[in-house]
Scaffold this motif. Sequence first.
Motif, PDB file in Angstrom:
ATOM      1  N   MET A   3       0.824  -1.209   0.000  1.00  0.00           N
ATOM      2  CA  MET A   3       0.000   0.000   0.000  1.00  0.00           C
ATOM      3  C   MET A   3       0.862   1.264   0.000  1.00  0.00           C
ATOM      4  O   MET A   3       0.531   2.240  -0.670  1.00  0.00           O
ATOM      5  CB  MET A   3      -0.932  -0.005   1.203  1.00  0.00           C
ATOM      6  CG  MET A   3      -1.858   1.183   1.244  1.00  0.00           C
ATOM      7  SD  MET A   3      -2.880   1.189   2.696  1.00  0.00           S
ATOM      8  CE  MET A   3      -4.353   0.505   2.005  1.00  0.00           C
ATOM      9  N   MET A   4       1.956   1.251   0.728  1.00  0.00           N
ATOM     10  CA  MET A   4       2.828   2.429   0.778  1.00  0.00           C
ATOM     11  C   MET A   4       3.449   2.701  -0.595  1.00  0.00           C
ATOM     12  O   MET A   4       3.588   3.850  -0.996  1.00  0.00           O
ATOM     13  CB  MET A   4       3.925   2.253   1.835  1.00  0.00           C
ATOM     14  CG  MET A   4       3.393   2.285   3.252  1.00  0.00           C
ATOM     15  SD  MET A   4       2.484   3.797   3.638  1.00  0.00           S
ATOM     16  CE  MET A   4       3.792   4.974   3.653  1.00  0.00           C
ATOM     17  N   GLN A   5       3.829   1.644  -1.306  1.00  0.00           N
ATOM     18  CA  GLN A   5       4.406   1.806  -2.639  1.00  0.00           C
ATOM     19  C   GLN A   5       3.368   2.392  -3.589  1.00  0.00           C
ATOM     20  O   GLN A   5       3.666   3.293  -4.377  1.00  0.00           O
ATOM     21  CB  GLN A   5       4.918   0.460  -3.162  1.00  0.00           C
ATOM     22  CG  GLN A   5       5.536   0.526  -4.542  1.00  0.00           C
ATOM     23  CD  GLN A   5       6.803   1.359  -4.593  1.00  0.00           C
ATOM     24  OE1 GLN A   5       7.479   1.540  -3.589  1.00  0.00           O
ATOM     25  NE2 GLN A   5       7.114   1.891  -5.756  1.00  0.00           N
ATOM     26  N   GLU A   9       3.591   6.042  -5.535  1.00  0.00           N
ATOM     27  CA  GLU A   9       3.426   6.223  -6.979  1.00  0.00           C
ATOM     28  C   GLU A   9       2.300   7.206  -7.287  1.00  0.00           C
ATOM     29  O   GLU A   9       2.391   8.014  -8.194  1.00  0.00           O
ATOM     30  CB  GLU A   9       3.169   4.880  -7.650  1.00  0.00           C
ATOM     31  CG  GLU A   9       4.383   3.991  -7.708  1.00  0.00           C
ATOM     32  CD  GLU A   9       4.085   2.631  -8.325  1.00  0.00           C
ATOM     33  OE1 GLU A   9       2.989   2.467  -8.901  1.00  0.00           O
ATOM     34  OE2 GLU A   9       4.943   1.744  -8.221  1.00  0.00           O
ATOM     35  N   PHE A  10       1.214   7.116  -6.509  1.00  0.00           N
ATOM     36  CA  PHE A  10       0.090   8.029  -6.703  1.00  0.00           C
ATOM     37  C   PHE A  10       0.486   9.465  -6.377  1.00  0.00           C
ATOM     38  O   PHE A  10       0.165  10.399  -7.113  1.00  0.00           O
ATOM     39  CB  PHE A  10      -1.083   7.590  -5.818  1.00  0.00           C
ATOM     40  CG  PHE A  10      -2.190   8.590  -5.732  1.00  0.00           C
ATOM     41  CD1 PHE A  10      -3.084   8.736  -6.780  1.00  0.00           C
ATOM     42  CD2 PHE A  10      -2.344   9.379  -4.614  1.00  0.00           C
ATOM     43  CE1 PHE A  10      -4.107   9.651  -6.710  1.00  0.00           C
ATOM     44  CE2 PHE A  10      -3.365  10.298  -4.539  1.00  0.00           C
ATOM     45  CZ  PHE A  10      -4.255  10.433  -5.590  1.00  0.00           C
ATOM     46  N   GLY A  14       2.279  13.530 -11.784  1.00  0.00           N
ATOM     47  CA  GLY A  14       2.207  14.949 -12.122  1.00  0.00           C
ATOM     48  C   GLY A  14       0.867  15.583 -11.807  1.00  0.00           C
ATOM     49  O   GLY A  14       0.799  16.720 -11.350  1.00  0.00           O
ATOM     50  N   ASN A  15      -0.228  14.861 -12.009  1.00  0.00           N
ATOM     51  CA  ASN A  15      -1.546  15.443 -11.778  1.00  0.00           C
ATOM     52  C   ASN A  15      -1.763  15.803 -10.315  1.00  0.00           C
ATOM     53  O   ASN A  15      -2.362  16.823 -10.007  1.00  0.00           O
ATOM     54  CB  ASN A  15      -2.643  14.479 -12.238  1.00  0.00           C
ATOM     55  CG  ASN A  15      -2.631  14.296 -13.738  1.00  0.00           C
ATOM     56  OD1 ASN A  15      -2.052  15.099 -14.465  1.00  0.00           O
ATOM     57  ND2 ASN A  15      -3.252  13.234 -14.197  1.00  0.00           N
TER      58      ASN A  15
END
Length: 142
Positions: A3-5, A9-10, A14-15
Amino acid sequence: MGMMQEFKEFAVKGNVIDLAVGVIIGGAFGKIVGSLVDDVIMPVVGSVFGKLDFSNLFITLGTAPEGTARTLAAMKEAGVPVLAYGNFISVGINFLILAFVIFLMVKQINRLKRQEPAAPPAPPTTPEDVLLLREIRDSLRK
């Protein structure tokens, strides 16, 4: 994937970063528009309507103690329930101005986007087998 990974990434997309920057700038822009409404526009509108101060427009919903000044701040300090419709008017005007400015900004951005030159059309790609067949045909003609 943990979940941390997934969160990492989220968060670094850029958004998400663009959204965070937009929220911060929007908050600062809201303060500027709030000051424009409260310090520039509302005093002019108030003077047009006979020295009216919108921030002090209210209806008392309870009984005020003896000696309490008839101002919004004094009524609130005394704990008297009040309907502060003047503040609502100021916030409404603030919203209208902010919405109009954002509309103008989006309109300008869209106008600038339309002026970009069109990309030249890509040359048609011919599959390799068609090219080979053309070469065979040309060699047979010779």
